[in-house]
Design an enzyme around this catalytic site. Structure first.
Site, PDB file in Angstrom:
ATOM      1  N   THR A  97      44.104  38.560  43.291  1.00 14.32           N
ATOM      2  CA  THR A  97      43.990  39.123  44.641  1.00 14.32           C
ATOM      3  C   THR A  97      45.413  39.351  45.123  1.00 14.32           C
ATOM      4  O   THR A  97      46.131  38.402  45.437  1.00 14.32           O
ATOM      5  CB  THR A  97      43.251  38.161  45.592  1.00 14.32           C
ATOM      6  OG1 THR A  97      41.968  37.880  45.049  1.00 14.32           O
ATOM      7  CG2 THR A  97      43.094  38.787  46.973  1.00 14.32           C
ATOM      8  N   LYS A 172      38.554  44.230  48.301  1.00 17.40           N
ATOM      9  CA  LYS A 172      38.612  42.767  48.374  1.00 17.40           C
ATOM     10  C   LYS A 172      39.055  42.334  49.784  1.00 17.40           C
ATOM     11  O   LYS A 172      38.595  41.329  50.315  1.00 17.40           O
ATOM     12  CB  LYS A 172      39.573  42.236  47.308  1.00 17.40           C
ATOM     13  CG  LYS A 172      39.871  40.755  47.373  1.00 17.40           C
ATOM     14  CD  LYS A 172      38.745  39.883  46.868  1.00 17.40           C
ATOM     15  CE  LYS A 172      39.081  38.409  47.055  1.00 17.40           C
ATOM     16  NZ  LYS A 172      38.109  37.498  46.488  1.00 17.40           N
ATOM     17  N   LYS A 240      46.765  33.208  52.078  1.00 13.02           N
ATOM     18  CA  LYS A 240      47.470  34.234  51.295  1.00 13.02           C
ATOM     19  C   LYS A 240      46.719  35.556  51.420  1.00 13.02           C
ATOM     20  O   LYS A 240      47.297  36.609  51.694  1.00 13.02           O
ATOM     21  CB  LYS A 240      47.533  33.768  49.825  1.00 13.02           C
ATOM     22  CG  LYS A 240      48.294  34.657  48.876  1.00 13.02           C
ATOM     23  CD  LYS A 240      47.439  35.533  47.984  1.00 13.02           C
ATOM     24  CE  LYS A 240      46.510  34.817  47.058  1.00 13.02           C
ATOM     25  NZ  LYS A 240      45.761  35.711  46.170  1.00 13.02           N
TER      26      LYS A 240
HETATM   27  P1  NAP Z   1      44.856  28.914  40.094  1.00 12.43           P
HETATM   28  O1  NAP Z   1      43.807  28.004  39.616  1.00 12.43           O
HETATM   29  O2  NAP Z   1      45.942  28.381  40.982  1.00 12.43           O
HETATM   30  O3  NAP Z   1      45.541  29.553  38.794  1.00 12.43           O
HETATM   31  C1  NAP Z   1      46.643  30.413  38.895  1.00 12.43           C
HETATM   32  C2  NAP Z   1      47.055  30.801  37.509  1.00 12.43           C
HETATM   33  O4  NAP Z   1      48.193  31.660  37.580  1.00 12.43           O
HETATM   34  C3  NAP Z   1      47.491  29.624  36.644  1.00 12.43           C
HETATM   35  O5  NAP Z   1      47.140  29.909  35.314  1.00 12.43           O
HETATM   36  C4  NAP Z   1      49.015  29.620  36.820  1.00 12.43           C
HETATM   37  O6  NAP Z   1      49.684  29.025  35.740  1.00 12.43           O
HETATM   38  C5  NAP Z   1      49.267  31.106  36.829  1.00 12.43           C
HETATM   39  N1  NAP Z   1      50.518  31.466  37.516  1.00 12.43           N
HETATM   40  C6  NAP Z   1      50.777  31.368  38.840  1.00 12.43           C
HETATM   41  N2  NAP Z   1      52.021  31.809  39.092  1.00 12.43           N
HETATM   42  C7  NAP Z   1      52.543  32.187  37.915  1.00 12.43           C
HETATM   43  C8  NAP Z   1      53.795  32.721  37.527  1.00 12.43           C
HETATM   44  N3  NAP Z   1      54.756  32.965  38.432  1.00 12.43           N
HETATM   45  N4  NAP Z   1      53.998  32.990  36.224  1.00 12.43           N
HETATM   46  C9  NAP Z   1      53.032  32.735  35.310  1.00 12.43           C
HETATM   47  N5  NAP Z   1      51.824  32.235  35.606  1.00 12.43           N
HETATM   48  C10 NAP Z   1      51.592  31.970  36.900  1.00 12.43           C
HETATM   49  O7  NAP Z   1      44.261  30.189  40.825  1.00 12.43           O
HETATM   50  P2  NAP Z   1      42.778  30.803  40.720  1.00 12.43           P
HETATM   51  O8  NAP Z   1      41.880  30.062  41.644  1.00 12.43           O
HETATM   52  O9  NAP Z   1      42.408  30.958  39.287  1.00 12.43           O
HETATM   53  O10 NAP Z   1      43.025  32.231  41.396  1.00 12.43           O
HETATM   54  C11 NAP Z   1      43.658  33.289  40.686  1.00 12.43           C
HETATM   55  C12 NAP Z   1      43.574  34.550  41.546  1.00 12.43           C
HETATM   56  O11 NAP Z   1      42.193  34.854  41.799  1.00 12.43           O
HETATM   57  C13 NAP Z   1      44.244  34.415  42.916  1.00 12.43           C
HETATM   58  O12 NAP Z   1      44.841  35.635  43.282  1.00 12.43           O
HETATM   59  C14 NAP Z   1      43.086  34.076  43.848  1.00 12.43           C
HETATM   60  O13 NAP Z   1      43.341  34.482  45.184  1.00 12.43           O
HETATM   61  C15 NAP Z   1      41.967  34.887  43.208  1.00 12.43           C
HETATM   62  N6  NAP Z   1      40.601  34.383  43.471  1.00 12.43           N
HETATM   63  C16 NAP Z   1      40.329  33.058  43.393  1.00 12.43           C
HETATM   64  C17 NAP Z   1      39.024  32.603  43.662  1.00 12.43           C
HETATM   65  C18 NAP Z   1      38.678  31.124  43.598  1.00 12.43           C
HETATM   66  O14 NAP Z   1      37.593  30.749  44.087  1.00 12.43           O
HETATM   67  N7  NAP Z   1      39.526  30.252  43.032  1.00 12.43           N
HETATM   68  C19 NAP Z   1      38.032  33.510  43.997  1.00 12.43           C
HETATM   69  C20 NAP Z   1      38.312  34.875  44.028  1.00 12.43           C
HETATM   70  C21 NAP Z   1      39.630  35.296  43.769  1.00 12.43           C
HETATM   71  P3  NAP Z   1      49.895  27.409  35.687  1.00 12.43           P
HETATM   72  O15 NAP Z   1      48.664  26.866  35.021  1.00 12.43           O
HETATM   73  O16 NAP Z   1      51.111  27.214  34.889  1.00 12.43           O
HETATM   74  O17 NAP Z   1      50.048  26.942  37.109  1.00 12.43           O
END
Ligand code: NAP
Length: 291
Positions: A97, A172, A240
């Site tokens: 997102t 979104k 965010k």
């Molecule tokens: P998350 O669990 O915090 O995972 C983030 C991922 O991105 C991790 O693999 C992290 O690696 C990696 N990452 C972050 N910064 C990075 C960087 N600078 N370089 C390389 N890797 C990086 O987040 P998530 O919940 O999966 O969400 C991911 C996206 O989907 C976000 O944009 C969020 O807004 C969106 N989203 C989330 C949900 C939800 O319910 N969680 C629903 C819809 C949309 P590490 O493992 O090393 O930290």
């Protein structure tokens, strides 16, 4: 079957990449914290790469699902970013997102290098990712989209191309605008019911089948009543997303008074220590004013 890379094995990316393997695709994963990539490989058939560039080499499609715009640029256009490793004609699909501006920028960068680009943020949360039933909102070129659509199907219940690059992110944003006002409304209703001495769960049992019913009401009312706020999308992530929405509204002139005030309310939830609480913790903010 396609040869694909998946970059970002977080809450969402880890199970999404797993669905690609289960659908029969050859998957190479990259995760900044390499231990997570190793855990993924031991759970699913596939390979782990040490950089986004290495993961992308030889792949038809490169999927990304990281945190925000900065993270997205780091793993795509950054040093050892995926774009450096992609072969001509390959397609970058971004599930982060992020802003519509980032989608348009990456679309232009990919275009200059003979690559395709689709912005494809998702809705449906952790459960949607684990069960492979996400809603995927896409933006980009229709010929490029046709190539990735059957692959995205591995973890989508519904998906649609909604316009040019950036349209997925704008869609979104509409999704998040709907949720912000709706969750505050639900929190206010529960708070009001509790103040009135009603059996709130019993009331919701009746009204959830009427015009007030919503996914949030059905799935979150009981956890809200129980003051359990560990069920999905975190307040930090919502802020965010609302920041992206309010920025976009400043440039397109949309008036979002409710979204703006709910963003403010979420900043107060953060001040209560609720950064990682889920978005339904708006109720906790109302209750905390009594104490
Ligand atoms: P998350 O669990 O915090 O995972 C983030 C991922 O991105 C991790 O693999 C992290 O690696 C990696 N990452 C972050 N910064 C990075 C960087 N600078 N370089 C390389 N890797 C990086 O987040 P998530 O919940 O999966 O969400 C991911 C996206 O989907 C976000 O944009 C969020 O807004 C969106 N989203 C989330 C949900 C939800 O319910 N969680 C629903 C819809 C949309 P590490 O493992 O090393 O930290």
């Amino acid at each position: 079957m396609a040869n694909v890379a998946f970059i970002g094995l977080g809450t969402m990316g880890y199970p999404m990449a797993g669905h690609l393997t289960k659908a029969g695709h050859e998957v190479t994963v990259y995760n900044r914290t390499f231990a997570k990539a190793e855990a993924w490989v031991s759970e699913y058939a596939g390979k782990a790469a040490k950089t986004p560039q290495a993961a992308a080499e030889g792949c038809d499609i490169v999927f990304v699902c990281v945190g925000n715009d900065d993270d997205l640029y780091q793993v795509t256009t950054g040093e050892e970013g995926a774009i450096k490793g992609m072969k001509p004609g390959a397609i970058l699909v971004d599930h982060t997102t992020a802003s519509a501006e980032a989608a348009r920028t990456l679309n232009a960068v990919c275009g200059e290098q003979g690559l395709g680009f689709i912005d494809a943020p998702v809705s449906g949360g952790q459960a949607g990712a684990e069960n492979g039933v996400l809603s995927v909102m896409c933006g980009g070129d229709s010929e490029v989209y046709k190539q990735v659509e059957p692959v995205i199907d591995a973890y989508a219940k519904s998906q649609s191309l909604l316009g040019d690059a950036g349209a997925g992110q704008l869609a979104k944003m509409m999704n998040q605008i709907c949720i912000a006002g709706l969750v505050q409304g639900l929190a206010e209703a529960i708070h009001f019911g509790q103040k009135s001495g009603l059996d709130v769960a019993a009331v919701i049992d009746v009204i959830q089948h009427g015009a007030a019913g919503s996914w949030q009401m059905v799935n979150r009312h009981q956890t809200m009543i129980d003051e359990k706020y560990d069920y999905g999308f975190a307040v930090d992530w919502m802020r965010k997303d609302l920041g992206i929405v309010l920025n976009e509204a400043r440039s397109n002139g949309a008036r979002l008074p409710v979204t703006a005030i709910v963003d403010q309310f979420y900043s107060e939830v953060q001040a209560l220590g609720g950064n990682r609480w889920d978005t339904s913790s708006l109720l906790k903010r109302l209750q905390s004013m009594d104490k």
